[in-house]
Design a protein around this motif. Sequence first.
Motif, PDB file in Angstrom:
ATOM      1  N   LEU A  39      -9.235 -12.198  25.070  1.00  0.00           N
ATOM      2  CA  LEU A  39     -10.198 -12.697  24.085  1.00  0.00           C
ATOM      3  C   LEU A  39     -11.469 -11.841  24.080  1.00  0.00           C
ATOM      4  O   LEU A  39     -12.112 -11.657  23.027  1.00  0.00           O
ATOM      5  N   CYS A  40     -11.853 -11.327  25.235  1.00  0.00           N
ATOM      6  CA  CYS A  40     -13.036 -10.464  25.276  1.00  0.00           C
ATOM      7  C   CYS A  40     -12.779  -9.155  24.532  1.00  0.00           C
ATOM      8  O   CYS A  40     -13.658  -8.655  23.803  1.00  0.00           O
ATOM      9  N   GLU A  41     -11.582  -8.599  24.689  1.00  0.00           N
ATOM     10  CA  GLU A  41     -11.241  -7.381  23.952  1.00  0.00           C
ATOM     11  C   GLU A  41     -11.249  -7.649  22.448  1.00  0.00           C
ATOM     12  O   GLU A  41     -11.755  -6.847  21.662  1.00  0.00           O
ATOM     13  N   ARG A  42     -10.686  -8.784  22.048  1.00  0.00           N
ATOM     14  CA  ARG A  42     -10.625  -9.121  20.622  1.00  0.00           C
ATOM     15  C   ARG A  42     -12.009  -9.355  20.045  1.00  0.00           C
ATOM     16  O   ARG A  42     -12.286  -9.005  18.894  1.00  0.00           O
ATOM     17  N   ARG A  43     -12.923  -9.902  20.825  1.00  0.00           N
ATOM     18  CA  ARG A  43     -14.258 -10.243  20.341  1.00  0.00           C
ATOM     19  C   ARG A  43     -15.265  -9.104  20.528  1.00  0.00           C
ATOM     20  O   ARG A  43     -16.411  -9.216  20.118  1.00  0.00           O
ATOM     21  N   GLY A  44     -14.866  -8.049  21.203  1.00  0.00           N
ATOM     22  CA  GLY A  44     -15.783  -6.931  21.403  1.00  0.00           C
ATOM     23  C   GLY A  44     -16.864  -7.209  22.422  1.00  0.00           C
ATOM     24  O   GLY A  44     -17.990  -6.710  22.309  1.00  0.00           O
ATOM     25  N   VAL A  45     -16.527  -8.010  23.423  1.00  0.00           N
ATOM     26  CA  VAL A  45     -17.483  -8.304  24.491  1.00  0.00           C
ATOM     27  C   VAL A  45     -16.833  -7.907  25.825  1.00  0.00           C
ATOM     28  O   VAL A  45     -15.631  -7.661  25.905  1.00  0.00           O
ATOM     29  N   SER A  46     -17.639  -7.841  26.863  1.00  0.00           N
ATOM     30  CA  SER A  46     -17.127  -7.517  28.199  1.00  0.00           C
ATOM     31  C   SER A  46     -17.394  -8.687  29.138  1.00  0.00           C
ATOM     32  O   SER A  46     -18.124  -9.628  28.781  1.00  0.00           O
ATOM     33  N   TYR A  47     -16.813  -8.622  30.321  1.00  0.00           N
ATOM     34  CA  TYR A  47     -17.045  -9.721  31.259  1.00  0.00           C
ATOM     35  C   TYR A  47     -17.041  -9.203  32.689  1.00  0.00           C
ATOM     36  O   TYR A  47     -16.474  -8.157  33.001  1.00  0.00           O
ATOM     37  N   ARG A  48     -17.710  -9.995  33.535  1.00  0.00           N
ATOM     38  CA  ARG A  48     -17.691  -9.785  34.981  1.00  0.00           C
ATOM     39  C   ARG A  48     -17.207 -11.082  35.615  1.00  0.00           C
ATOM     40  O   ARG A  48     -17.542 -12.179  35.139  1.00  0.00           O
ATOM     41  N   LEU A  49     -16.441 -10.986  36.691  1.00  0.00           N
ATOM     42  CA  LEU A  49     -15.879 -12.175  37.307  1.00  0.00           C
ATOM     43  C   LEU A  49     -15.828 -11.996  38.821  1.00  0.00           C
ATOM     44  O   LEU A  49     -15.464 -10.929  39.309  1.00  0.00           O
ATOM     45  N   GLN A  50     -16.192 -13.050  39.551  1.00  0.00           N
ATOM     46  CA  GLN A  50     -16.169 -13.010  41.013  1.00  0.00           C
ATOM     47  C   GLN A  50     -15.509 -14.267  41.546  1.00  0.00           C
ATOM     48  O   GLN A  50     -15.897 -15.388  41.186  1.00  0.00           O
ATOM     49  N   GLU A  51     -14.504 -14.093  42.373  1.00  0.00           N
ATOM     50  CA  GLU A  51     -13.894 -15.251  43.033  1.00  0.00           C
ATOM     51  C   GLU A  51     -14.806 -15.699  44.165  1.00  0.00           C
ATOM     52  O   GLU A  51     -15.168 -14.906  45.035  1.00  0.00           O
ATOM     53  N   THR A  52     -15.162 -16.984  44.178  1.00  0.00           N
ATOM     54  CA  THR A  52     -16.104 -17.486  45.178  1.00  0.00           C
ATOM     55  C   THR A  52     -15.469 -18.399  46.213  1.00  0.00           C
ATOM     56  O   THR A  52     -16.049 -18.640  47.268  1.00  0.00           O
ATOM     57  N   MET A  53     -14.301 -18.922  45.917  1.00  0.00           N
ATOM     58  CA  MET A  53     -13.655 -19.817  46.875  1.00  0.00           C
ATOM     59  C   MET A  53     -12.170 -19.919  46.579  1.00  0.00           C
ATOM     60  O   MET A  53     -11.771 -19.945  45.420  1.00  0.00           O
ATOM     61  N   ARG A  54     -11.371 -19.951  47.628  1.00  0.00           N
ATOM     62  CA  ARG A  54      -9.927 -20.172  47.501  1.00  0.00           C
ATOM     63  C   ARG A  54      -9.494 -21.045  48.673  1.00  0.00           C
ATOM     64  O   ARG A  54      -9.688 -20.677  49.831  1.00  0.00           O
ATOM     65  N   ALA A  55      -8.953 -22.208  48.357  1.00  0.00           N
ATOM     66  CA  ALA A  55      -8.489 -23.134  49.393  1.00  0.00           C
ATOM     67  C   ALA A  55      -7.041 -23.498  49.127  1.00  0.00           C
ATOM     68  O   ALA A  55      -6.673 -23.838  47.996  1.00  0.00           O
ATOM     69  N   SER A  56      -6.229 -23.414  50.142  1.00  0.00           N
ATOM     70  CA  SER A  56      -4.810 -23.715  49.999  1.00  0.00           C
ATOM     71  C   SER A  56      -4.574 -25.204  49.840  1.00  0.00           C
ATOM     72  O   SER A  56      -5.330 -26.034  50.377  1.00  0.00           O
ATOM     73  N   ALA A  57      -3.534 -25.550  49.108  1.00  0.00           N
ATOM     74  CA  ALA A  57      -3.127 -26.947  48.985  1.00  0.00           C
ATOM     75  C   ALA A  57      -2.694 -27.474  50.352  1.00  0.00           C
ATOM     76  O   ALA A  57      -2.245 -26.711  51.213  1.00  0.00           O
ATOM     77  N   ALA A  58      -2.846 -28.774  50.533  1.00  0.00           N
ATOM     78  CA  ALA A  58      -2.478 -29.406  51.802  1.00  0.00           C
ATOM     79  C   ALA A  58      -1.518 -30.555  51.514  1.00  0.00           C
ATOM     80  O   ALA A  58      -1.933 -31.706  51.388  1.00  0.00           O
ATOM     81  N   PRO A  59      -0.231 -30.269  51.385  1.00  0.00           N
ATOM     82  CA  PRO A  59       0.735 -31.338  51.142  1.00  0.00           C
ATOM     83  C   PRO A  59       0.814 -32.287  52.327  1.00  0.00           C
ATOM     84  O   PRO A  59       0.719 -31.857  53.486  1.00  0.00           O
ATOM     85  N   SER A  60       0.963 -33.563  52.041  1.00  0.00           N
ATOM     86  CA  SER A  60       1.063 -34.549  53.116  1.00  0.00           C
ATOM     87  C   SER A  60       2.335 -34.332  53.924  1.00  0.00           C
ATOM     88  O   SER A  60       3.390 -34.011  53.366  1.00  0.00           O
ATOM     89  N   ALA A  61       2.239 -34.527  55.224  1.00  0.00           N
ATOM     90  CA  ALA A  61       3.423 -34.454  56.076  1.00  0.00           C
ATOM     91  C   ALA A  61       4.345 -35.613  55.707  1.00  0.00           C
ATOM     92  O   ALA A  61       3.896 -36.776  55.697  1.00  0.00           O
ATOM     93  N   PRO A  62       5.599 -35.346  55.387  1.00  0.00           N
ATOM     94  CA  PRO A  62       6.496 -36.412  54.894  1.00  0.00           C
ATOM     95  C   PRO A  62       6.544 -37.651  55.780  1.00  0.00           C
ATOM     96  O   PRO A  62       6.485 -38.781  55.275  1.00  0.00           O
ATOM     97  N   ALA A  63       6.632 -37.472  57.084  1.00  0.00           N
ATOM     98  CA  ALA A  63       6.746 -38.635  57.976  1.00  0.00           C
ATOM     99  C   ALA A  63       5.493 -39.499  57.923  1.00  0.00           C
ATOM    100  O   ALA A  63       5.569 -40.742  57.920  1.00  0.00           O
ATOM    101  N   TRP A  64       4.326 -38.848  57.862  1.00  0.00           N
ATOM    102  CA  TRP A  64       3.070 -39.604  57.822  1.00  0.00           C
ATOM    103  C   TRP A  64       2.855 -40.235  56.459  1.00  0.00           C
ATOM    104  O   TRP A  64       2.357 -41.365  56.361  1.00  0.00           O
ATOM    105  N   GLN A  65       3.229 -39.540  55.386  1.00  0.00           N
ATOM    106  CA  GLN A  65       3.145 -40.149  54.063  1.00  0.00           C
ATOM    107  C   GLN A  65       4.035 -41.392  53.990  1.00  0.00           C
ATOM    108  O   GLN A  65       3.634 -42.430  53.430  1.00  0.00           O
ATOM    109  N   GLN A  66       5.224 -41.302  54.560  1.00  0.00           N
ATOM    110  CA  GLN A  66       6.139 -42.452  54.536  1.00  0.00           C
ATOM    111  C   GLN A  66       5.587 -43.624  55.340  1.00  0.00           C
ATOM    112  O   GLN A  66       5.804 -44.791  54.975  1.00  0.00           O
TER     113      GLN A  66
END
Length: 598
Positions: free
Chosen positions: A494-521
């Motif tokens: 969309l930036c290319e189509r609109r003739g604009v530029s962008y800057r982007l910085q990843e600030t945080m990444r946290a992994s999913a934490a699926p419940s342990a099946p036995a404890w969920q049960q």
Amino acid sequence: MTVSSNFPLTLERLNAATRAGFTTLLDGTYEHSPWIAEAAWDARPFASLATLKHALVRATRAGGREAQLGLIRAHPELAGKAMVAKTLTAESTNEQGKAGLTACTPEEFARINELNAAYNRKFGFPFILAVRGPRGVGLSKQQIIAAFERRASHHPDFEFDEALRNIHRIAEIRLDDKFGVEPTQGNLVWDWAESLARFSEPEYAARGELTVTYLTDAHRATAAQLADWMRGECGFDDVTIDAVGNVVGVYGGSDASAKRLITGSHYDTVRNGGKYDGRLGILVPMACVRELKRRGERLPFGIEVIGFAEEEGQRYEAVFLGSGALTGHFDERWLDQADANGVRMRDAMVAAGLRAEDIPSLKREISRYLGFIEVHIEQGPVLNELDLPLGVVTSINGSVRHVGEVVGLASHAGTTPMDRRRDAATAVAELALLVEKRAQSQPHLVGTVGMLEVPNGSINVVPGRCKFSLDVRAPTDAVRDACSSDVLAQLKALCERRGVSYRLQETMRASAAPSAPAWQQRWERAVESLGLPVHRMPSGAGHDAMKMHALLPQAMLFVRGENAGISHNPLESSTAHDIDLAVRAFQTLLEQLASEIR
């Protein structure tokens, strides 16, 4: 059939009653609406009072909108003509009296009647509020008027549902009166939460707001109070405040060398936050230990309840300080961060009597523990909308966050033709819609552009710059990453189509934490034991369990919040009844685990 007033109602009597007798026994539970009990009779036998309550809710839902509207309209106005004329039902008279509505000043009476009239004009039905409140002892007139004023701005469909939710709450309390029961454990935890809320940082306390950030005086007072309750009222064997500020209470097992179950949550808050976020997960297991101590009972495992010192990241740019210390993920570089007043974390620790050099020793040895469980207020509307008090968490969503800026060309709003513009703000607006559409494509995936800022924006200038944020969350990292990748590709296009530029910085990444099946049960079986349906759901918010997941198997139980489940807000609330069910579910999980180990 005549209902005796000499002894409380019982499930045995209800389960054995004819449809007509059943309806008579429940007369007055729902205002002038016997059709609800008549329909719920088909769901007998009821294993518990919670089962009966849920059956009445289901019967109301099945009745359809016209019947529901009739139910709402069957309720009297608060402090209205029926109260003045003394024609209220005994139940309504009791409720309005407990809230002080039978003793209004002329000014209060005039204001409530003004609000009644405006509300009825907008919605076409009376304002319904469970005036006995979340504790059952009655809201103040100020709280009632504030709720009136707040809810008058709701969408009609939302307010229709809110009226029904309050009717179910009224019915819940009326059933307690009929059965002669009360949620004693829920009342205890609710009262503890209220008491803790008296500690708040001065500038916020002056406005009646709750704010407790890391190692402030309010934070340290909260920790001290939790420790005092653990030592005294609850009877923990050992209570300490560790090197990072965690409050740690240990109740030993029947064998001193037995492994322990860890549980808990955080006691810090966001600014102007609620009383239950985090704290519920400390107070519920405290109530369970209190009961074990009262009975003189030891389990074949120990229980370690932790009030984590920090999770919210409000004072310093670091989160999960408390649980991170237990998993070995405390970053020593955080110690040199300064808060808004220039106070370094290291110095705040020294002032609190903590030894930062001891933090590495807090890491738990996996072999000594069974797992980690956490009770938490839902912080969302799902359980509220489903009329369910408890939910079992399947996974804590993984998340990725970015901050960025689109750069176009600032130009005159009047002289720049629409097809010649390089508008940075509309580019970000398009991105926000693309995020919304992509996130709606899969269940439990969410995407948010939460910040949009046009620096030095002007009403007559085409925006040349627009800063923005991007937050993507999903129950699995694969779903999260696929969405993030798609969104970033669309941003580039969309930036290319609109003739604009962008800057982007990843600030945080946290992994999913699926419940342990036995404890969920185990949580699922605990909820089923209460006579409630099991609702499985992901958590969109991060929790200490997410951090503990790196060390131990974990699973969470959600408790319904009032006010559409709002959280990080003074309106955050839960009822003593829902909290009581959470305590009972926790107790059942402990009993299950004990049976497995013995």
